[in-house]
Structure formats: C-alpha cells, structure tokens
Design a protein around this motif. Structure first.
Motif, PDB file in Angstrom:
ATOM      1  N   SER A 301      -1.376 -53.248 -77.532  1.00 46.47           N
ATOM      2  CA  SER A 301      -0.716 -51.938 -77.551  1.00 46.47           C
ATOM      3  C   SER A 301      -0.663 -51.433 -78.988  1.00 46.47           C
ATOM      4  CB  SER A 301       0.708 -52.034 -76.982  1.00 46.47           C
ATOM      5  OG  SER A 301       0.700 -52.467 -75.632  1.00 46.47           O
ATOM      6  N   LEU A 302      -0.858 -50.142 -79.147  1.00 45.31           N
ATOM      7  CA  LEU A 302      -0.716 -49.531 -80.478  1.00 45.31           C
ATOM      8  C   LEU A 302      -0.508 -48.037 -80.317  1.00 45.31           C
ATOM      9  CD1 LEU A 302      -3.506 -47.824 -81.470  1.00 45.31           C
ATOM     10  CD2 LEU A 302      -4.435 -50.115 -81.444  1.00 45.31           C
ATOM     11  N   THR A 303       0.007 -47.428 -81.389  1.00 43.06           N
ATOM     12  CA  THR A 303       0.205 -45.980 -81.427  1.00 43.06           C
ATOM     13  C   THR A 303      -0.384 -45.434 -82.719  1.00 43.06           C
ATOM     14  OG1 THR A 303       2.230 -46.091 -80.105  1.00 43.06           O
ATOM     15  CG2 THR A 303       1.904 -44.113 -81.443  1.00 43.06           C
ATOM     16  N   VAL A 304      -1.116 -44.338 -82.597  1.00 44.64           N
ATOM     17  CA  VAL A 304      -1.621 -43.605 -83.758  1.00 44.64           C
ATOM     18  C   VAL A 304      -0.973 -42.224 -83.718  1.00 44.64           C
ATOM     19  CG1 VAL A 304      -3.635 -42.672 -84.943  1.00 44.64           C
ATOM     20  CG2 VAL A 304      -3.805 -44.851 -83.722  1.00 44.64           C
ATOM     21  N   ARG A 305      -0.092 -41.955 -84.674  1.00 48.05           N
ATOM     22  CA  ARG A 305       0.585 -40.670 -84.697  1.00 48.05           C
ATOM     23  C   ARG A 305      -0.390 -39.550 -85.042  1.00 48.05           C
ATOM     24  NH1 ARG A 305       4.906 -41.845 -81.762  1.00 48.05           N
ATOM     25  NH2 ARG A 305       6.056 -43.642 -82.594  1.00 48.05           N
ATOM     26  N   GLY A 306      -0.066 -38.353 -84.616  1.00 52.04           N
ATOM     27  CA  GLY A 306      -0.917 -37.212 -84.905  1.00 52.04           C
ATOM     28  C   GLY A 306      -1.170 -37.066 -86.394  1.00 52.04           C
ATOM     29  N   GLY A 307      -2.441 -37.041 -86.805  1.00 49.39           N
ATOM     30  CA  GLY A 307      -2.796 -36.901 -88.212  1.00 49.39           C
ATOM     31  C   GLY A 307      -2.854 -38.205 -88.978  1.00 49.39           C
ATOM     32  N   GLU A 308      -2.494 -39.314 -88.336  1.00 47.94           N
ATOM     33  CA  GLU A 308      -2.497 -40.610 -89.018  1.00 47.94           C
ATOM     34  C   GLU A 308      -3.896 -41.217 -88.980  1.00 47.94           C
ATOM     35  OE1 GLU A 308       0.275 -44.665 -88.992  1.00 47.94           O
ATOM     36  OE2 GLU A 308      -0.078 -43.581 -87.109  1.00 47.94           O
ATOM     37  N   ARG A 309      -4.228 -41.994 -90.015  1.00 45.92           N
ATOM     38  CA  ARG A 309      -5.508 -42.706 -90.073  1.00 45.92           C
ATOM     39  C   ARG A 309      -5.221 -44.199 -89.995  1.00 45.92           C
ATOM     40  NH1 ARG A 309      -7.584 -39.274 -94.318  1.00 45.92           N
ATOM     41  NH2 ARG A 309      -6.375 -40.477 -95.808  1.00 45.92           N
ATOM     42  N   VAL A 310      -5.640 -44.828 -88.903  1.00 43.66           N
ATOM     43  CA  VAL A 310      -5.332 -46.238 -88.661  1.00 43.66           C
ATOM     44  C   VAL A 310      -6.633 -47.034 -88.585  1.00 43.66           C
ATOM     45  CG1 VAL A 310      -4.334 -47.909 -87.035  1.00 43.66           C
ATOM     46  CG2 VAL A 310      -3.179 -45.717 -87.481  1.00 43.66           C
ATOM     47  N   GLY A 311      -6.698 -48.116 -89.346  1.00 43.39           N
ATOM     48  CA  GLY A 311      -7.840 -49.014 -89.288  1.00 43.39           C
ATOM     49  C   GLY A 311      -7.541 -50.207 -88.422  1.00 43.39           C
ATOM     50  N   GLY A 479      -6.036 -32.116 -89.922  1.00 37.37           N
ATOM     51  CA  GLY A 479      -4.940 -32.818 -89.263  1.00 37.37           C
ATOM     52  C   GLY A 479      -5.396 -33.733 -88.145  1.00 37.37           C
ATOM     53  N   ALA A 480      -6.711 -33.963 -88.035  1.00 36.83           N
ATOM     54  CA  ALA A 480      -7.210 -34.874 -87.012  1.00 36.83           C
ATOM     55  C   ALA A 480      -6.749 -36.301 -87.305  1.00 36.83           C
ATOM     56  CB  ALA A 480      -8.737 -34.825 -86.960  1.00 36.83           C
ATOM     57  N   SER A 481      -6.545 -37.080 -86.253  1.00 42.21           N
ATOM     58  CA  SER A 481      -6.219 -38.495 -86.392  1.00 42.21           C
ATOM     59  C   SER A 481      -7.514 -39.289 -86.480  1.00 42.21           C
ATOM     60  CB  SER A 481      -5.399 -38.971 -85.192  1.00 42.21           C
ATOM     61  OG  SER A 481      -4.273 -38.143 -84.977  1.00 42.21           O
ATOM     62  N   LEU A 482      -7.400 -40.494 -86.992  1.00 35.42           N
ATOM     63  CA  LEU A 482      -8.576 -41.356 -87.130  1.00 35.42           C
ATOM     64  C   LEU A 482      -8.226 -42.768 -86.700  1.00 35.42           C
ATOM     65  CD1 LEU A 482     -11.485 -41.892 -88.254  1.00 35.42           C
ATOM     66  CD2 LEU A 482     -10.394 -42.391 -90.464  1.00 35.42           C
ATOM     67  N   LEU A 483      -9.044 -43.325 -85.819  1.00 33.99           N
ATOM     68  CA  LEU A 483      -8.981 -44.742 -85.473  1.00 33.99           C
ATOM     69  C   LEU A 483     -10.306 -45.341 -85.923  1.00 33.99           C
ATOM     70  CD1 LEU A 483      -7.322 -47.008 -84.075  1.00 33.99           C
ATOM     71  CD2 LEU A 483      -8.650 -46.534 -82.009  1.00 33.99           C
ATOM     72  N   LEU A 484     -10.264 -46.166 -86.969  1.00 28.87           N
ATOM     73  CA  LEU A 484     -11.472 -46.659 -87.614  1.00 28.87           C
ATOM     74  C   LEU A 484     -11.539 -48.174 -87.469  1.00 28.87           C
ATOM     75  CD1 LEU A 484     -12.765 -45.496 -91.116  1.00 28.87           C
ATOM     76  CD2 LEU A 484     -13.122 -47.803 -90.255  1.00 28.87           C
ATOM     77  N   ALA A 485     -12.510 -48.648 -86.690  1.00 32.81           N
ATOM     78  CA  ALA A 485     -12.709 -50.084 -86.504  1.00 32.81           C
ATOM     79  C   ALA A 485     -13.864 -50.536 -87.378  1.00 32.81           C
ATOM     80  CB  ALA A 485     -13.007 -50.397 -85.040  1.00 32.81           C
ATOM     81  N   SER A 486     -13.619 -51.479 -88.275  1.00 31.84           N
ATOM     82  CA  SER A 486     -14.673 -51.919 -89.164  1.00 31.84           C
ATOM     83  C   SER A 486     -14.333 -53.274 -89.771  1.00 31.84           C
ATOM     84  CB  SER A 486     -14.898 -50.901 -90.288  1.00 31.84           C
ATOM     85  OG  SER A 486     -15.957 -51.295 -91.135  1.00 31.84           O
ATOM     86  N   ASP A 487     -15.397 -54.070 -90.003  1.00 33.13           N
ATOM     87  CA  ASP A 487     -15.217 -55.294 -90.781  1.00 33.13           C
ATOM     88  C   ASP A 487     -15.680 -55.091 -92.220  1.00 33.13           C
ATOM     89  OD1 ASP A 487     -17.912 -55.128 -90.342  1.00 33.13           O
ATOM     90  OD2 ASP A 487     -18.111 -57.040 -89.300  1.00 33.13           O
ATOM     91  N   GLU A 488     -16.042 -53.831 -92.567  1.00 37.10           N
ATOM     92  CA  GLU A 488     -16.369 -53.465 -93.938  1.00 37.10           C
ATOM     93  C   GLU A 488     -15.067 -53.035 -94.617  1.00 37.10           C
ATOM     94  OE1 GLU A 488     -19.262 -53.447 -95.499  1.00 37.10           O
ATOM     95  OE2 GLU A 488     -20.736 -53.741 -93.903  1.00 37.10           O
ATOM     96  N   LEU A 489     -14.568 -53.841 -95.543  1.00 39.27           N
ATOM     97  CA  LEU A 489     -13.252 -53.572 -96.109  1.00 39.27           C
ATOM     98  C   LEU A 489     -13.205 -52.254 -96.864  1.00 39.27           C
ATOM     99  CD1 LEU A 489     -12.121 -57.103 -97.333  1.00 39.27           C
ATOM    100  CD2 LEU A 489     -11.915 -56.046 -95.074  1.00 39.27           C
ATOM    101  N   ASP A 490     -14.336 -51.822 -97.439  1.00 44.48           N
ATOM    102  CA  ASP A 490     -14.348 -50.541 -98.145  1.00 44.48           C
ATOM    103  C   ASP A 490     -14.073 -49.383 -97.197  1.00 44.48           C
ATOM    104  OD1 ASP A 490     -14.885 -51.784-100.531  1.00 44.48           O
ATOM    105  OD2 ASP A 490     -17.042 -51.431-100.458  1.00 44.48           O
TER     106      ASP A 490
END
Length: 530
Positions: A301-311, A479-490
């Motif tokens: 479970s997780l929440t990404v608020r509007g405009g938040e960028r979550v990796g 103001g778009a949200s971002l859900l970014l899945a990556s194993d590239e730490l940069d």
C-alpha cells in the motif's frame, strides 16, 4: 587527440579509417582504434554517436564503406566466413543470444559440435569439453543445464564461454550490466579482470562512466561518428569524458537556454484530469498483491499526493517495476486496488490491467522495455508521440500529418530528439532517441500522474540529465505527480521521497533529499531499515 603512451603491442583487433553511411546519415567518419591484448578499452559516446555501428563492423555483421578491420595485423576474413570471424572476435550483447531450448554445452558448441562420425554429434565429448573450459575459467554453470532456466548473469557466462571455446581472444561487451543486479555486475567485473590478465583484448561499451573508470584501462570517445578522444584511464576525468562526448552545446540541446516549451497549438480540449487542473489527484494503492516469478508483491500500500514525486526502488525481483506497471494499467494484480482521489471530491477505481483506461484517467506511462511497449517501430516519431492524444487532435476521425507534427514538435525540441525528421521511422533511430520518443509520447497527453520505469536506461550521460530535467520541469510546472521506479540511483534524485522494496514488500522509506546513496544501496539489500 591520441595519447602516445598506450601500449604499442600488436593489436588483437583494429579498425582503420572506418567510414559508414546509412542513407544521408554519416554514421562513422574515418574511425581508427585498436584493441590490445590484456587491456580493456572503454567505448563511450552519446546515443547516435556511432558506437553500435562500430560494434557491428568489428563483429563482421556490417561491411564498412571505406577502411578495414584487421586481426593480429592481417585483413579480416570475408563477411561470409562466419566461422573465421567467430574464432577472432565475439560480441556479448545486452540482450542474450543463447538458445533457451538448448543446454549450456549445446550453446557453447553451437554450430561446431564435436563429431564421432559423419552426421553424428559426440554428445559426451561436447559436455566434457564444456565442463573443462568452464572449470578452467572458474565459471560455475553446469553443462547439462537448459539455458532457458539460467539467470541473465549465467547466460552471459555461457556467451563468454562460447567465445573462448572458439578460440576468440577479443571480446566486445555491449552494455553488459544493463540487466544485472549490483552483485552480478561486480562478478562480471571480476571476470573481465580475469580475462584481461589472461591476455584477452576487451572492448567495453557502456553509458555508465563509473563502470568505465572501474574496469577499463583505456577509453575512446565517439561524437557524431568521429573519434574525438583516446587515452589511458589514468589521464582523464569524468568531466573530460563528458566534455568530449557532448562538445559544444547548441541552444536546442541545453534545457537551461531553451526556455519553456511552447504550448500546444489551439485551445486545450476537455480531457483527463491532467488538463487544466489546479491540483492532481492523489494516487492510493491499497493492499496490492501479485504472485509472478521474479516480481511478486505482498499486500503493498502507498499514497502519492497530488504533485508529489515518489521513487520506488529495489533489486531486480523486488517488485518495484511490477508495482509501477500495475499503477499504469500495464499489469493486473491478483488482489488489491488502485484508485485516484480528486481534490474536488470523489474517487475513481482503476480497472486492473486496463492501460487504455489508465490513459483516459490521466496516467502517462514510460515503460521499462521501450522495444516492447514504448513505440511502434515502423511509424514515424510524430505518429508515435501523438499516439496518446489521437482522440483530441482528430478531425472527423482523421489526423493529418501537419497537425500531428504540430503537437509532436515542441516535445521533440525539448528532448533534443535527433532524427532526419519527425516522419523518420523510430526503428531507424538510436536507442537513446527511441527513449526520447517514448518519454515524449507519455508527456504528450499532459498527464496528471506520470509513471516511469527506469526512464534513463540505455541513454548517455547528457541525455540522461536532459530527460530527468524534463521530468523535473514538467512536474513542477504542471503540478503532475510522478511515480518513478528505478534501480538507477541518479534517477531518484528528482524525487521528494523514496520507498525501498525488498522481496515484494516496502522495507523502508527515505524522506529527506538528497538521499544517502550508501544507505539506499544497503536498504535495497535488506539492511539498515529505519
């Protein structure tokens, strides 16, 4: 420039004055370099610099228009003499070339099986020889194992063994760590050092400059088809290489000088919640589970608020990529739900595995595998970029080329897409420019939520910075949200917080950027939870 103190021993393989054109594109311009026994030459350059073309010519897959390839000082065999090429040079590509239905031994001796009579394969001797060469090099893969059951790392071992068994003393490693976890990458580096110490000549092609500094003895930089730098690694810095790769920046290549992207022509039509919004909806993922080999999730479970960028990050098989695919509608969970909660009230539960529905809901998607999901190879760049907004720009059910290019051109400029024109088929572009088309397609719909999986994989340093800067800019500006899945730490540097997944569960969370790289790496290994 060429440094004089690179060893002058006879070259195991060399390219001399290589020119190659593809139509109007001059892919290589008089390139000359040599691969020396016992040394590892790193080949770097931006996407489209000519690296893949040079590898194809050195591998005997494509003939040069001018110049020649030589082995041990002698002209290369004719292209039709496959066995002769195989005995001199071998390429290990990032996409495995083993035959899954055959065993390790059968792959090692593919096309040159030992015989015990006319038309009869000596299976016992073949297995024994495969075991011996594996043991001689310290490779721990059983000769009788079907290759379909091997890991990516083990398949690479099989390909290297196949080359060594054929007598090859020159290896080209093309992005060999692209699909490897960190531990497997380190084991590959150990093997490269072992091969180098045994006198094998190696070319190592990579976009990861830290790998080049770790494993290579020398480096060569291609830019726009020309060799602009060769030097021992001890005489160059990372800044030197980046400068050589990029050269003089044009205004349309520099996001700081390019200014804000032009708004799309015409009035903004009504559409998904990305269009004309004051705040993006919250993304709420509830108790998502899926049982898939190598990508399981257990009640996440997780929440990404509007405009938040979550990796979200983790080792391969942690479930991070699968979680992102589920949110984007590209995969369906066995249990749980994904919903969008709007600031003005009301929820929208997304239908599992419904990518079209997720797009209508305002979710843009940058997939991990651009070849399979990112674009249509035979269509032009403009057609691919505008594909997600066809319903908005169509007139009487028809979309004209001019209108399509009007919508695609601003994004192509922002991402410094290099092509012969927006009508050029995407399959003809370099890998980095194909990725830019994939990213542009996701952004064209003005998404309220961008789901991106390893968005910079397979692109050069400058393009990586540009793509991340554009994702950063577009999320801040719209103001778009971002859900970014990556194993590239940069990649994770543009995020507000990062969730680490271990074996399908959220292990820990980092909430204060800039994130500690060592702590992130430890967390992906299941260490140091806070």
């Amino acid at each position: 420039m060429t440094q004089p103190d690179i060893p002058s021993a006879p070259a195991t393989a060399s390219a001399e004055g290589i020119h190659k054109r593809f139509g109007s594109t001059h892919a290589l311009r008089g390139v000359g370099l040599s691969l020396q026994p016992g040394r590892c030459l790193g080949l770097v350059g931006r996407n489209g610099a000519g690296k893949s073309t040079l590898v194809s010519i050195l591998s005997g897959l494509v003939p040069p228009d001018a110049g020649e390839v030589r082995f041990d000082g002698q002209p290369a065999p004719s292209l039709g003499d496959v066995a002769a090429w195989r005995g001199r040079i071998a390429t290990v590509f990032q996409h495995s070339m083993v035959v899954p239905g055959l065993t390790v031994a059968e792959n090692v001796f593919l096309g040159r099986q030992p015989r015990r009579g006319p038309g009869l394969v000596d299976w016992r001797r073949m297995r024994e020889q495969a075991r011996k060469i594996m043991a001689d090099w310290g490779f721990d893969v059983a000769a009788d194992t079907p290759c379909g059951s091997l890991t990516v790392e083990q398949r690479q071992v099989v390909e290297i063994t196949r080359a060594l068994a054929a007598g090859t003393r020159c290896l080209l490693l093309d992005e060999p760590t692209a699909a490897l976890e960190r531990g497997a990458a380190q084991r590959l580096f150990d093997r490269v050092r072992q091969l180098r110490e045994a006198g094998v000549a190696i070319m190592y092609i990579s976009h990861h400059l830290e790998e080049v500094f770790e494993i290579c003895t020398d480096v060569a930089v291609l830019r726009d088809g020309e060799l602009v730098l060769t030097a021992p690694m001890t005489q160059v810095s990372k800044d030197d290489l980046v400068t050589a790769m990029v050269g003089e920046k044009r205004a349309d290549q520099d996001p700081e000088r390019a200014g804000p992207s032009a708004p799309p022509p015409g009035p903004a039509p009504a559409g998904p919640p990305g269009r004309g919004r004051t705040r993006s909806p919250d993304l709420v993922v509830s108790s998502v589970s899926v049982a898939v080999a190598g990508a399981s999730l257990s009640g996440v479970s997780l929440t990404v608020r509007g405009g938040e960028r979550v990796g979200i990050t983790g080792l391969r098989g942690s479930g991070a990529s699968m979680l992102a695919r589920i949110v984007a509608g590209a995969a369906a969970p066995d249990a749980g739900e994904v919903r969008l909660c709007y600031p003005e009230g009301g929820d929208r539960v997304l239908r599992p595995g419904d990518r079209a529905g997720a797009l209508r809901a305002g979710i843009g998607y940058i997939p991990e595998d651009r070849q399979a999901e990112g674009f249509v190879p035979l269509l032009g760049a403009a057609e691919n970029i505008a594909m997600t907004i066809t319903d908005r720009i169509a007139r009487a059910g028809f979309v004209g080329p001019k209108r399509r290019e009007q919508r695609a051109a601003p994004l192509a400029r922002r991402l410094s897409l290099v092509s012969a024109g927006l009508g050029q088929p995407v399959r003809e572009l370099s890998g980095g420019n194909q990725q830019k088309v994939t990213v542009a397609r996701a952004l064209a719909s003005d998404p309220a939520l961008i789901v991106a999986i390893t968005p910079t994989r397979g692109v050069d340093v400058a393009s990586k910075e540009l793509l991340l800067a554009e994702l950063d800019r577009i999320t801040r500006q719209t103001g778009a949200s971002l859900l970014l899945a990556s194993d590239e730490l940069d990649d994770l540097g543009i995020c507000d917080r990062v969730l680490v997944l271990v074996r399908g569960e959220i292990f820990t969370e980092f909430t204060e950027p800039p994130f500690d790289r060592e702590a992130l790496i430890a967390a992906t290994e299941g260490l140091g939870a806070t």
